[in-house]
Design an enzyme around this catalytic site. Structure first.
Site, PDB file in Angstrom:
ATOM      1  N   ASP A 200       0.863  -1.183   0.000  1.00 10.87           N
ATOM      2  CA  ASP A 200       0.000   0.000   0.000  1.00 10.87           C
ATOM      3  C   ASP A 200       0.896   1.227   0.000  1.00 10.87           C
ATOM      4  O   ASP A 200       2.126   1.101  -0.131  1.00 10.87           O
ATOM      5  CB  ASP A 200      -0.956  -0.014   1.211  1.00 10.87           C
ATOM      6  CG  ASP A 200      -2.322   0.578   0.850  1.00 10.87           C
ATOM      7  OD1 ASP A 200      -2.358   1.776   0.504  1.00 10.87           O
ATOM      8  OD2 ASP A 200      -3.332  -0.144   0.896  1.00 10.87           O
ATOM      9  N   HIS A 274      -3.014   2.878  -4.517  1.00  9.02           N
ATOM     10  CA  HIS A 274      -2.387   2.469  -3.249  1.00  9.02           C
ATOM     11  C   HIS A 274      -0.940   2.031  -3.486  1.00  9.02           C
ATOM     12  O   HIS A 274      -0.465   1.084  -2.850  1.00  9.02           O
ATOM     13  CB  HIS A 274      -3.202   1.346  -2.591  1.00  9.02           C
ATOM     14  CG  HIS A 274      -4.526   1.819  -2.058  1.00  9.02           C
ATOM     15  ND1 HIS A 274      -4.660   2.445  -0.850  1.00  9.02           N
ATOM     16  CD2 HIS A 274      -5.769   1.778  -2.597  1.00  9.02           C
ATOM     17  CE1 HIS A 274      -5.939   2.765  -0.647  1.00  9.02           C
ATOM     18  NE2 HIS A 274      -6.631   2.379  -1.699  1.00  9.02           N
ATOM     19  N   GLU A 340     -10.174   2.272  -5.062  1.00 10.03           N
ATOM     20  CA  GLU A 340      -9.929   3.693  -4.791  1.00 10.03           C
ATOM     21  C   GLU A 340      -8.864   4.340  -5.674  1.00 10.03           C
ATOM     22  O   GLU A 340      -8.037   5.105  -5.182  1.00 10.03           O
ATOM     23  CB  GLU A 340      -9.541   3.864  -3.308  1.00 10.03           C
ATOM     24  CG  GLU A 340     -10.624   3.391  -2.370  1.00 10.03           C
ATOM     25  CD  GLU A 340     -10.256   3.519  -0.903  1.00 10.03           C
ATOM     26  OE1 GLU A 340     -11.071   4.075  -0.165  1.00 10.03           O
ATOM     27  OE2 GLU A 340      -9.164   3.073  -0.503  1.00 10.03           O
TER      28      GLU A 340
HETATM   29  C1  ACM Z   1     -10.881  -0.731   0.869  1.00  9.84           C
HETATM   30  O1  ACM Z   1     -11.329  -0.650   2.020  1.00  9.84           O
HETATM   31  N1  ACM Z   1     -10.322   0.321   0.300  1.00  9.84           N
HETATM   32  C2  ACM Z   1     -10.964  -1.969   0.120  1.00  9.84           C
END
Ligand code: ACM
Ligand code: ZN
Length: 620
Positions: A200, A274, A340
C-alpha cells in the site's frame, strides 16, 4: 480488574471436594456453535496418562495430532503421548473409511464418552476442526490433575468455504511471528483464509528479487506516531527508518505454517492505486515520473499513487512481480486490489491518453478496466485466479475472477448477476478497524461497528443465488493500529462474531445465546495473552430530542444483565449513584457532561465513560 471478574463469573470450573479434578467447559460455550450438539451424561477423565491415538502410516493425521497436542499443552500444561496402538481412555483421531457426505472436507464428528474421545472426519482438515472444538471443552487452566471433559456427541461442518480475516501489514508492519500469532488465533475459531494485504502507500512488504528497491526503498518511511491523520509532514532529507518487509524465505515459512493449520493465504498486491511505495522505489512507474516518498500517514490517499496505464514497461514489471508472487503462494487466488484509484492522474498523462486513443477507450473508468483485464491475463498466465475489491467489476472481468464486496453488498449482487463469485466483506459489518465501543474511549478510526451489529451480518444478499457467495471475511486495516496488541484488540472479540456467521447454520443465530459463548472465550484470550476488547460491557450513549423539545440522554447496552450508574456532577459513578431505568434521562440545569459505568452482579464491569453534551450533540 474487569478481565479477572469475567474470569470468575464466566468460567465454569469447579473443584470436587479435596480432589483436584477440573471440570470441563459446558457444550453451550462452543463457538462457533456446532451444527448439532448432544450433551450426554458423564465425563471423560483427561490426565497425563491419556494417549492420543492415530493410525500408523498417515503423516497428515499425525501432524494434526501433533498440533492438537501442542495446543493442549499451551492450554493445560499437559503434553500427551501420541501412539499408533489403540488403548482404552484415549483420544482417537481417525478418517472415515467411507466418506460421510454431509461432513464435506472440513466437517467432523466428535464423540466424548467416559471411555474414549473420538474425532472422525473425511479429511485431515475436519480432524483439525474437531480438535479445535475439543480444545474448547477443556478449560484453560494449568491442570495439576485430571480434567473431566463433559460427554457429548457433536456433528459439525461449515456453512461457507471462505472464512477469512485480512491483515493490512502495509500501514504498519507486523513481523512474521506476529502474523503466525494471528493465524494461531484464527484457527481456534475455524477461519481458513488469511488475506495478506502486502502493499500500500505506506510500505511494500514482500521481497521481489527482480525489483530490490521495492523493499530497500519501498518498505521504509519516516517515523511518525501519535494520532493518525494529524502527523507532521516529512522533512527534507529526513531518514526513512520505519517499516520492514518479509524475505521470500519468511513468506515460505509463513505459507507452510498456515497450510499446516489448514489456512490458505491470499496475497494482495494492490494496483493500480495504493502504490506510493512502488513509486518511491521506481518513480518511472507513475504518470508524472516525479520522485516521491513512502507515505508515513502524513498525506494518505492524497497525491499521486497510481501506476501509469500508458507505460508498457509497467505491465512487464507487474508480470514479473505477480510471477514471483505466484511461485511463493500455492493458493488458487491472487488478490490484485483495484480499489480507490484516483484516475485524474491518467487524464493529464500523454501516455495514458495515447493508450485510450489506441484502445478506443472513452472514459477513465474504462482505462482502469483495461488495466484490470491486462492484470487478469497476467494472473491467469501464472495459473492463478484473480480476486479484487469490487471496483474491478466495473468494465467486465474474466469469468473465473471473483469480487470482494466491500462497498456494501452491491458489489456481490452485481458480481453474481454477471456470473462471478464473491466474498462478502462490507464495511457495514466486516471492517474490524472501525471502533467497536464508546468513541470517546477508543478514539480514532474511520467508522463505528459494534459486535452486536456484526452479528446481524447475513453474507448471502437477498435474491442472490448462494452458490455465488464463497463466504466472507473481516478486514483489519491498520492506519489506526500501530502495534500488534492493538491488532488483537480490534480483531477480538468481533472476529468471534464473524466466525460464527461464517461457520454455523443461519438457524442457530441468537445474540443472547451467543454472548455467553463469546464471554467464555475471554479467559482463553487471557491465558493465551491475546488482547481483546471488552466494549460489549459499555453501553452506547446518545442524546435524543423529546416531543416536548428538551434533550435527554439514552443508554443502549449491547448485552443484557448490565446495570448502568451515572452522575452529572463530575464525580465517579458507582452502584450508589443514580441507576439508569431505561427511560431517557433529563439533564440537570448547569450540567455539561455525564459520567457513567456499568456493573454486573454488583461488580463494576465496564469502563468509566465521561462524555460531554457537546460531544453527544455531534452524534445526534
Ligand atoms: C478498501 O477498504 N479500500 C478496500
Ligand atoms: Zn499515465
Amino acid at each position: 480488574m474487569n478481565k479477572s471478574i469475567i474470569l470468575l463469573t464466566c468460567f465454569l470450573i469447579a473443584f470436587l471436594g479435596k480432589s483436584n479434578i477440573v471440570f470441563s467447559q459446558n457444550c453451550k460455550t462452543l463457538l462457533p456453535v456446532p451444527v448439532q450438539v448432544k450433551s450426554l451424561d458423564g465425563n471423560f477423565q483427561l490426565s497425563s496418562n491419556t494417549k492420543i491415538v492415530v493410525p500408523s502410516g498417515n503423516a497428515d493425521i499425525r501432524e494434526v495430532a501433533d498440533l492438537f497436542d501442542g495446543q493442549l499443552a499451551s492450554l493445560t500444561g499437559q503434553k500427551l503421548e501420541i501412539s499408533n496402538a489403540k488403548t482404552k481412555r484415549s483420544i482417537e483421531f481417525k478418517l472415515n473409511t467411507q466418506a460421510n457426505s454431509s461432513l464435506g472436507n472440513e466437517g467432523y464428528s466428535l464423540n466424548v464418552t467416559p471411555q474414549n474421545i473420538t474425532i472422525s472426519a473425511n479429511k485431515p482438515a475436519g480432524l483439525f476442526y474437531g480438535a479445535q472444538t475439543l480444545l474448547q471443552l477443556i478449560p484453560p487452566v494449568k491442570a495439576n490433575g485430571p480434567v473431566a471433559v463433559a460427554c457429548a456427541d457433536i456433528t459439525d461442518f461449515p456453512r461457507f468455504g471462505w472464512r477469512g480475516l485480512m491483515l493490512d501489514v502495509s500501514r504498519h508492519f507486523f513481523t512474521k511471528d506476529e502474523v503466525k500469532r494471528f493465524i494461531d488465533q484464527m484457527v481456534k475459531y475455524k477461519y481458513n483464509v488469511f488475506h495478506w494485504h502486502l502493499t500500500d502507500d505506506n510500505g511494500w512488504r514482500i521481497e521481489i528479487k527482480a525489483y530490490p528497491k521495492l523493499t530497500s526503498v519501498g518498505a521504509w518511511s519516516v517515523f511518525r506516531t501519535g494520532r493518525y491523520g494529524g502527523f507532521a509532514p516529512e522533512e527534507e532529507g529526513e531518514p526513512a527508518t520505519y517499516g520492514g518487509f518479509y524475505t521470500q524465505d519468511d513468506i515460505r515459512e509463513v505459507v507452510k505454517y498456515a497450510a499446516d493449520r489448514f489456512v490458505t493465504i491470499v496475497p494482495e498486491i494492490d494496483v493500480p492505486a495504493h502504490s506510493k511505495a512502488v513509486l518511491a522505489a521506481y518513480p518511472e512507474v507513475s504518470c508524472s515520473g516525479k520522485p516521491t516518498t513512502v507515505s508515513a500517514g502524513t498525506n494518505n490517499g492524497i497525491g499521486e499513487n497510481v501506476f501509469c496505464v500508458g507505460n508498457e514497461q509497467n505491465f512487464k514489471m507487474l508480470d514479473v512481480i505477480f510471477g514471483e508472487l505466484a511461485s511463493l503462494f500455492p493458493g488458487e487466488y491472487i488478490h490484485i486490489g483495484g480499489d480507490e484509484a484516483n484516475r485524474e492522474f491518467w487524464r493529464n498523462c500523454p501516455k495514458c491518453q495515447q493508450r485510450m486513443k489506441e484502445e478506443n477507450i472513452k472514459e477513465l473508468p474504462d482505462l482502469q478496466s483495461y488495466f484490470t483485464r491486462r492484470i487478469g491475463k497476467i494472473i491467469a498466465s501464472k495459473g492463478k485466479k484473480v480476486i479484487g475489491w469490487d471496483e474491478i467489476l466495473e468494465g467486465g472481468l474474466a469469468p473465473e475472477a471473483s469480487v470482494m464486496s466491500w462497498r456494501g453488498l452491491d458489489g456481490a449482487i452485481a458480481a453474481a448477476a454477471a456470473g462471478h463469485s464473491a466474498v462478502m466483506s462490507p464495511t457495514s459489518f466486516c471492517y474490524l478497524d472501525y471502533l467497536q465501543g464508546e468513541k470517546n474511549i477508543e478514539r480514532n478510526s474511520f467508522g463505528y461497528l459494534r459486535a452486536k451489529r456484526v452479528y446481524e451480518f447475513e453474507p448471502v444478499p437477498e435474491g442472490v443465488d448462494p452458490k455465488y457467495i464463497l463466504g466472507g471475511q473481516g478486514n483489519v486495516w491498520t492506519e489506526f493500529i500501530p502495534n500488534y496488541r492493538r491488532v488483537e484488540y480490534m480483531t477480538w472479540p468481533r472476529a468471534l462474531v464473524l466466525s460464527e456467521i461464517l461457520w454455523s447454520p443461519k438457524t442457530e443465530r441468537n445474540w443472547d445465546e451467543f454472548v455467553p459463548r463469546m464471554e467464555a472465550q475471554f479467559p482463553r484470550f487471557d491465558q493465551a495473552e491475546v488482547n481483546y476488547a471488552t466494549s460489549i460491557y459499555d453501553p452506547e450513549v446518545a442524546m435524543v430530542k423529546t416531543a416536548e423539545g428538551d434533550y435527554r440522554i439514552v443508554f443502549t447496552p449491547e448485552i443484557k444483565g448490565l446495570d448502568i450508574y451515572y452522575t452529572f456532577d463530575c464525580t465517579f459513578p458507582d452502584k450508589f449513584s443514580a441507576k439508569y431505568d431505561g427511560n431517557p434521562i433529563k439533564t440537570p440545569k448547569g450540567s455539561s457532561e455525564i459520567w457513567a459505568i456499568t456493573y454486573r452482579d454488583g461488580k463494576p464491569i465496564g469502563c468509566l465513560l465521561v462524555i460531554t453534551f457537546d460531544e453527544l450533540r455531534t452524534r445526534m
